[in-house]
Design a protein around this motif. Sequence first.
Motif, short mmCIF file in Angstrom:
data_model
loop_
_atom_site.label_atom_id
_atom_site.label_comp_id
_atom_site.label_asym_id
_atom_site.label_seq_id
_atom_site.Cartn_x
_atom_site.Cartn_y
_atom_site.Cartn_z
N MET A 142 0.83 -1.21 0.00
CA MET A 142 0.00 0.00 0.00
C MET A 142 0.86 1.26 0.00
N GLU A 143 1.98 1.22 0.75
CA GLU A 143 2.88 2.38 0.80
C GLU A 143 3.43 2.71 -0.60
N HIS A 144 3.78 1.68 -1.36
CA HIS A 144 4.29 1.91 -2.72
C HIS A 144 3.20 2.48 -3.61
N ILE A 145 2.00 1.94 -3.51
CA ILE A 145 0.89 2.35 -4.38
C ILE A 145 0.52 3.82 -4.17
N LEU A 146 0.47 4.26 -2.91
CA LEU A 146 -0.03 5.61 -2.61
C LEU A 146 1.05 6.63 -2.27
N LEU A 147 2.32 6.18 -2.15
CA LEU A 147 3.37 7.12 -1.76
C LEU A 147 4.66 7.00 -2.55
N LEU A 148 5.21 5.78 -2.63
CA LEU A 148 6.60 5.62 -3.05
C LEU A 148 6.80 5.51 -4.55
N CYS A 149 5.76 5.17 -5.29
CA CYS A 149 5.87 5.11 -6.75
C CYS A 149 6.30 6.48 -7.27
N THR A 150 7.17 6.51 -8.28
CA THR A 150 7.76 7.78 -8.75
C THR A 150 6.71 8.80 -9.14
N TRP A 151 5.74 8.41 -9.96
CA TRP A 151 4.76 9.41 -10.42
C TRP A 151 3.83 9.83 -9.28
N VAL A 152 3.59 8.92 -8.33
CA VAL A 152 2.75 9.26 -7.19
C VAL A 152 3.45 10.29 -6.30
N SER A 153 4.76 10.14 -6.11
CA SER A 153 5.52 11.13 -5.34
C SER A 153 5.39 12.52 -5.94
N ARG A 154 5.37 12.58 -7.27
CA ARG A 154 5.24 13.87 -7.95
C ARG A 154 3.85 14.47 -7.75
N VAL A 155 2.84 13.60 -7.63
CA VAL A 155 1.49 14.09 -7.33
C VAL A 155 1.48 14.80 -5.98
N TRP A 156 2.06 14.17 -4.97
CA TRP A 156 2.07 14.76 -3.63
C TRP A 156 2.90 16.04 -3.59
N ILE A 157 4.03 16.07 -4.26
CA ILE A 157 4.88 17.27 -4.26
C ILE A 157 4.16 18.44 -4.94
N THR A 191 -7.07 12.84 -2.71
CA THR A 191 -5.81 12.55 -3.39
C THR A 191 -5.54 11.05 -3.44
N CYS A 192 -5.72 10.37 -2.32
CA CYS A 192 -5.51 8.92 -2.29
C CYS A 192 -6.46 8.20 -3.25
N TRP A 193 -7.70 8.64 -3.27
CA TRP A 193 -8.69 8.00 -4.14
C TRP A 193 -8.33 8.18 -5.61
N PHE A 194 -7.94 9.38 -6.02
CA PHE A 194 -7.65 9.62 -7.43
C PHE A 194 -6.29 9.05 -7.85
N ILE A 195 -5.38 8.90 -6.91
CA ILE A 195 -4.15 8.16 -7.21
C ILE A 195 -4.50 6.71 -7.54
N TRP A 196 -5.38 6.14 -6.74
CA TRP A 196 -5.82 4.76 -6.99
C TRP A 196 -6.52 4.63 -8.33
N ARG A 197 -7.38 5.59 -8.65
CA ARG A 197 -8.10 5.56 -9.94
C ARG A 197 -7.14 5.68 -11.11
N ALA A 198 -6.16 6.59 -10.99
CA ALA A 198 -5.19 6.77 -12.07
C ALA A 198 -4.35 5.50 -12.26
N PRO A 229 -0.23 7.70 -16.58
CA PRO A 229 -0.53 8.63 -15.48
C PRO A 229 0.24 9.94 -15.60
N SER A 230 -0.44 11.02 -15.24
CA SER A 230 0.17 12.35 -15.29
C SER A 230 -0.03 13.04 -13.94
N PRO A 231 1.05 13.34 -13.22
CA PRO A 231 0.92 14.03 -11.92
C PRO A 231 0.17 15.36 -12.03
N PHE A 232 0.48 16.14 -13.06
CA PHE A 232 -0.16 17.45 -13.23
C PHE A 232 -1.66 17.28 -13.46
#
Length: 214
Positions: free
Chosen positions: A1-16, A60-67, A78-81
Amino acid sequence: MEHILLLCTWVSRVWIGSLLSSQINRSSITILAEWLYVVINQNMGCKEDLNRSMEYLVFTCWFIWRARCDAIFNGVKPSPFKSNQVIITALESFKHAFSSLLLSSTIPNSLPRGMHHLALWSPPPINRIKVNVDACWKRDSLCGKIRIVARDSFSGCKAVKSVWVHVSSAGMAEALAVLEGCLLAKCLQEQEVVIESDAQGVIWSLNSPSLSCD
């Protein structure tokens, strides 16, 4: 779960790039819940700000999962922007629907202390953008956070921005929020702009005939 919602490269860019501007320190993250707890405390200026942060984290968590599902099952890159734009639009739609539901109910003219009527967001005129600004501030640390959202007349998100500030009062934080909103509009090269803030004192001062441009 940590990788899916946090640690994946494009996901990290979403949070930043989000309104929370959350940095991902891979070496320190072990449990998702602990990271969420830290982020919530960093953005907790007041109860209202806490609620906004909680809403934003959930969306944010929900739309990361959807993307991620779209990428796996539909081959959509997937596109962080784009994800952050979708999150802002969805959250505003949710607030609009909730406000409409609340206002359609029977609400007494005199609300209990601490409660306020919810105001609906209205789009700017055609060919203009509206820049909504808000700020929170902590008295003990003199730290505040400014959040800005720019949208067009069709409710399309043009830009979002989040800025940490160190100021002496809540009023100063709100005033800087308006300034940052103007600077964001300038960066977007927009000439016809509506600035919207809930800081009545700041707005009254800006509209005062005695205000000097100097």
